[in-house]
Motif scaffolding. Structure first.
Motif, PDB file in Angstrom:
ATOM      1  N   VAL A  32       0.852  -1.190   0.000  1.00 43.61           N
ATOM      2  CA  VAL A  32       0.000   0.000   0.000  1.00 43.61           C
ATOM      3  C   VAL A  32       0.887   1.237   0.000  1.00 43.61           C
ATOM      4  O   VAL A  32       1.716   1.422   0.901  1.00 43.61           O
ATOM      5  N   ALA A  33       0.722   2.080  -1.020  1.00 42.76           N
ATOM      6  CA  ALA A  33       1.442   3.344  -1.093  1.00 42.76           C
ATOM      7  C   ALA A  33       0.631   4.389  -0.337  1.00 42.76           C
ATOM      8  O   ALA A  33      -0.401   4.859  -0.821  1.00 42.76           O
ATOM      9  N   VAL A  34       1.058   4.735   0.875  1.00 42.69           N
ATOM     10  CA  VAL A  34       0.317   5.688   1.692  1.00 42.69           C
ATOM     11  C   VAL A  34       0.662   7.115   1.268  1.00 42.69           C
ATOM     12  O   VAL A  34       1.732   7.382   0.725  1.00 42.69           O
ATOM     13  N   LYS A  79      12.821  -6.047   1.482  1.00 46.63           N
ATOM     14  CA  LYS A  79      11.876  -5.300   2.300  1.00 46.63           C
ATOM     15  C   LYS A  79      11.457  -4.081   1.492  1.00 46.63           C
ATOM     16  O   LYS A  79      12.291  -3.250   1.121  1.00 46.63           O
ATOM     17  N   VAL A  80      10.150  -3.968   1.194  1.00 43.41           N
ATOM     18  CA  VAL A  80       9.665  -2.934   0.277  1.00 43.41           C
ATOM     19  C   VAL A  80       8.604  -2.083   0.962  1.00 43.41           C
ATOM     20  O   VAL A  80       7.712  -2.600   1.648  1.00 43.41           O
ATOM     21  N   GLN A  81       8.692  -0.776   0.763  1.00 37.90           N
ATOM     22  CA  GLN A  81       7.682   0.182   1.200  1.00 37.90           C
ATOM     23  C   GLN A  81       7.329   1.084   0.028  1.00 37.90           C
ATOM     24  O   GLN A  81       8.114   1.236  -0.915  1.00 37.90           O
ATOM     25  N   ALA A  82       6.149   1.692   0.094  1.00 41.78           N
ATOM     26  CA  ALA A  82       5.723   2.599  -0.971  1.00 41.78           C
ATOM     27  C   ALA A  82       4.978   3.781  -0.374  1.00 41.78           C
ATOM     28  O   ALA A  82       4.195   3.628   0.576  1.00 41.78           O
ATOM     29  N   ILE A  83       5.232   4.974  -0.913  1.00 37.16           N
ATOM     30  CA  ILE A  83       4.530   6.184  -0.513  1.00 37.16           C
ATOM     31  C   ILE A  83       4.279   7.035  -1.760  1.00 37.16           C
ATOM     32  O   ILE A  83       4.889   6.830  -2.809  1.00 37.16           O
ATOM     33  N   HIS A  84       3.367   8.009  -1.629  1.00 37.20           N
ATOM     34  CA  HIS A  84       3.166   8.976  -2.705  1.00 37.20           C
ATOM     35  C   HIS A  84       2.699  10.282  -2.082  1.00 37.20           C
ATOM     36  O   HIS A  84       2.171  10.311  -0.968  1.00 37.20           O
ATOM     37  N   ASN A  85       2.909  11.380  -2.815  1.00 34.50           N
ATOM     38  CA  ASN A  85       2.467  12.688  -2.335  1.00 34.50           C
ATOM     39  C   ASN A  85       1.498  13.346  -3.317  1.00 34.50           C
ATOM     40  O   ASN A  85       1.432  14.574  -3.401  1.00 34.50           O
ATOM     41  N   THR A  86       0.759  12.515  -4.040  1.00 32.41           N
ATOM     42  CA  THR A  86      -0.195  12.877  -5.095  1.00 32.41           C
ATOM     43  C   THR A  86       0.497  13.367  -6.362  1.00 32.41           C
ATOM     44  O   THR A  86      -0.154  13.496  -7.398  1.00 32.41           O
ATOM     45  N   ASN A  87       1.774  13.627  -6.310  1.00 34.34           N
ATOM     46  CA  ASN A  87       2.562  13.967  -7.493  1.00 34.34           C
ATOM     47  C   ASN A  87       3.520  12.839  -7.873  1.00 34.34           C
ATOM     48  O   ASN A  87       3.672  12.522  -9.049  1.00 34.34           O
ATOM     49  N   ARG A 271      21.189 -13.046 -14.958  1.00 32.70           N
ATOM     50  CA  ARG A 271      21.657 -13.702 -13.723  1.00 32.70           C
ATOM     51  C   ARG A 271      21.267 -12.817 -12.539  1.00 32.70           C
ATOM     52  O   ARG A 271      21.990 -11.886 -12.192  1.00 32.70           O
ATOM     53  N   LYS A 272      20.141 -13.120 -11.927  1.00 31.91           N
ATOM     54  CA  LYS A 272      19.562 -12.220 -10.933  1.00 31.91           C
ATOM     55  C   LYS A 272      18.530 -12.973 -10.099  1.00 31.91           C
ATOM     56  O   LYS A 272      18.252 -14.153 -10.316  1.00 31.91           O
ATOM     57  N   SER A 273      17.924 -12.247  -9.142  1.00 30.56           N
ATOM     58  CA  SER A 273      16.736 -12.706  -8.431  1.00 30.56           C
ATOM     59  C   SER A 273      15.553 -11.866  -8.904  1.00 30.56           C
ATOM     60  O   SER A 273      15.708 -10.673  -9.187  1.00 30.56           O
ATOM     61  N   TRP A 274      14.381 -12.479  -8.950  1.00 27.12           N
ATOM     62  CA  TRP A 274      13.198 -11.768  -9.425  1.00 27.12           C
ATOM     63  C   TRP A 274      11.983 -12.179  -8.592  1.00 27.12           C
ATOM     64  O   TRP A 274      12.012 -13.194  -7.891  1.00 27.12           O
ATOM     65  N   SER A 275      10.928 -11.386  -8.670  1.00 29.95           N
ATOM     66  CA  SER A 275       9.710 -11.693  -7.925  1.00 29.95           C
ATOM     67  C   SER A 275       8.528 -11.779  -8.874  1.00 29.95           C
ATOM     68  O   SER A 275       8.555 -11.222  -9.982  1.00 29.95           O
ATOM     69  N   THR A 276       7.482 -12.479  -8.434  1.00 23.30           N
ATOM     70  CA  THR A 276       6.206 -12.426  -9.140  1.00 23.30           C
ATOM     71  C   THR A 276       5.518 -11.112  -8.783  1.00 23.30           C
ATOM     72  O   THR A 276       6.027 -10.316  -8.001  1.00 23.30           O
ATOM     73  N   TRP A 277       4.345 -10.894  -9.348  1.00 27.34           N
ATOM     74  CA  TRP A 277       3.619  -9.648  -9.097  1.00 27.34           C
ATOM     75  C   TRP A 277       3.183  -9.545  -7.635  1.00 27.34           C
ATOM     76  O   TRP A 277       2.743 -10.513  -7.032  1.00 27.34           O
ATOM     77  N   VAL A 278       3.309  -8.343  -7.102  1.00 28.57           N
ATOM     78  CA  VAL A 278       2.815  -8.002  -5.771  1.00 28.57           C
ATOM     79  C   VAL A 278       1.701  -6.971  -5.951  1.00 28.57           C
ATOM     80  O   VAL A 278       1.902  -5.965  -6.645  1.00 28.57           O
ATOM     81  N   PRO A 279       0.515  -7.169  -5.355  1.00 29.26           N
ATOM     82  CA  PRO A 279      -0.547  -6.167  -5.486  1.00 29.26           C
ATOM     83  C   PRO A 279      -0.099  -4.814  -4.936  1.00 29.26           C
ATOM     84  O   PRO A 279       0.529  -4.740  -3.874  1.00 29.26           O
ATOM     85  N   LEU A 280      -0.412  -3.747  -5.660  1.00 30.30           N
ATOM     86  CA  LEU A 280      -0.047  -2.390  -5.272  1.00 30.30           C
ATOM     87  C   LEU A 280      -1.304  -1.529  -5.249  1.00 30.30           C
ATOM     88  O   LEU A 280      -2.042  -1.481  -6.230  1.00 30.30           O
ATOM     89  N   VAL A 281      -1.532  -0.852  -4.136  1.00 32.41           N
ATOM     90  CA  VAL A 281      -2.684   0.029  -3.980  1.00 32.41           C
ATOM     91  C   VAL A 281      -2.177   1.451  -3.768  1.00 32.41           C
ATOM     92  O   VAL A 281      -1.337   1.688  -2.886  1.00 32.41           O
ATOM     93  N   ILE A 282      -2.665   2.388  -4.573  1.00 31.19           N
ATOM     94  CA  ILE A 282      -2.348   3.805  -4.377  1.00 31.19           C
ATOM     95  C   ILE A 282      -3.408   4.348  -3.424  1.00 31.19           C
ATOM     96  O   ILE A 282      -4.493   4.736  -3.834  1.00 31.19           O
ATOM     97  N   GLY A 283      -3.094   4.296  -2.132  1.00 35.58           N
ATOM     98  CA  GLY A 283      -4.127   4.555  -1.143  1.00 35.58           C
ATOM     99  C   GLY A 283      -3.868   5.755  -0.289  1.00 35.58           C
ATOM    100  O   GLY A 283      -2.959   6.558  -0.532  1.00 35.58           O
ATOM    101  N   GLY A 284      -4.702   5.896   0.756  1.00 36.53           N
ATOM    102  CA  GLY A 284      -4.546   6.942   1.739  1.00 36.53           C
ATOM    103  C   GLY A 284      -5.255   8.219   1.360  1.00 36.53           C
ATOM    104  O   GLY A 284      -5.572   8.464   0.193  1.00 36.53           O
ATOM    105  N   SER A 285      -5.520   9.054   2.343  1.00 37.85           N
ATOM    106  CA  SER A 285      -6.129  10.359   2.116  1.00 37.85           C
ATOM    107  C   SER A 285      -5.033  11.372   1.837  1.00 37.85           C
ATOM    108  O   SER A 285      -4.041  11.431   2.570  1.00 37.85           O
TER     109      SER A 285
END
Length: 297
Positions: A32-34, A79-87, A271-285
């Protein structure tokens, strides 16, 4: 041989389907990108803003699908985090790496990490493995060597190869046109060899072997190595005039995938490590309803 191809096709379809199922929230973690205050690009891995963002542990898989493979890939979890500032939308990615590899010399490789997003966040979910024909993805790849050059200036031949010796360079005795043939990647206008303003390379793909550096670069970021761990931020505008990037807004649900390379483990390219899709929500007020970013940073 046909049986092996059939089994591979079935396995590939299962991985793709698993990614699509995860995107619908049926299984796996959700990122969740807060919303945080501000309007400017978010690039500092140590910013207090990240304390507001829940962390998700993303399991990484060794790349054993196409050659050259890396079954002993070093990084098994991010370890992954996500944020946004509407821009701006920003991801903070952290992982253990005991060897800081940020200078590339012959036969040595650099640390890297990448975020992958579907270009069409509302359409069918593309393959997490660099997309598929008709399923374009935006791949933003941070490179430790780029970060080193931005922080400390580009390296010289002598700093990379202390024992190198040359009596004369071609551009000292030839015209610029004639010396071009001796300038290697620069001579053929390889975009990776140019001076960079951002340590993040903004790219697009529609399947294996289609990775292309975008003519206009929108992604920004920064990486810091400390106490055997990398902390890297990769950011892009939520909305821009980038036709090869996703256009996102509050409440959108899409997916994100990740890849990581440990240069000290001789990881590069496939030659790397990779991940499958992780759900991402652009959330928060929204704390700040600044105008939408419509152009490059």
């Amino acid at each position: 041989m046909n049986a092996l191809r059939s089994l591979f096709a079935l396995w590939l379809a299962a991985v793709w389907a698993a990614g699509a199922a995860t995107s619908e929230g049926q299984e796996g973690p959700q990122l969740v990108a807060v919303t945080v205050p501000g309007t400017n690009p978010i690039v500092d891995p140590d910013a207090r803003l990240w304390q507001q963002a829940p962390a998700v542990e993303v399991t990484m898989l060794p790349q054993t699908i196409v050659v050259p493979q890396k079954p002993d890939a070093a990084v098994r979890q991010l370890k992954v985090q996500a944020i946004h500032n509407t821009n701006w939308l920003a991801f903070r990615i952290e992982w253990a790496d005991p060897t800081r590899s940020d200078r590339i010399v012959l036969d040595n490789f650099g640390d890297q990490v990448a975020v992958e997003l579907p270009v069409d966040p509302h359409g069918p979910v593309p393959s997490p493995m660099m997309g598929n024909p008709g399923g374009r993805v935006n791949i933003m790849q941070w490179r430790a060597a780029f970060q080193h050059d931005i922080d400390h200036g580009p390296p010289t031949v002598q700093s990379l190869y202390p024992n190198a010796w040359a009596d004369v360079y071609p551009d000292q005795v030839l015209s610029a046109a004639d010396a071009r043939a001796y300038t290697g990647a620069l001579g053929v206008e390889n975009p990776i060899s140019r001076a960079v303003a951002s340590p993040v390379l903004d790219q697009m793909a529609e399947g294996w072997g289609t990775m292309t550096v975008k003519p206009e670069q929108y992604a920004v970021g920064r990486g810091v190595w400390k106490d055997g761990r990398w902390a890297v931020v990769i950011a892009r505008p939520l909305v821009s005039d980038d036709m090869a990037g996703p256009r996102l807004s509050l409440g959108d649900r899409t997916v994100a995938a990740f890849a990581v390379w440990e240069g000290g483990n001789r990881e590069v390219g496939s030659r790397k490590s990779w991940s499958t899709w992780v759900p991402l929500v652009i959330g928060g007020s929204p704390s700040n309803r600044g105008g939408q970013a419509r152009g490059k940073p």
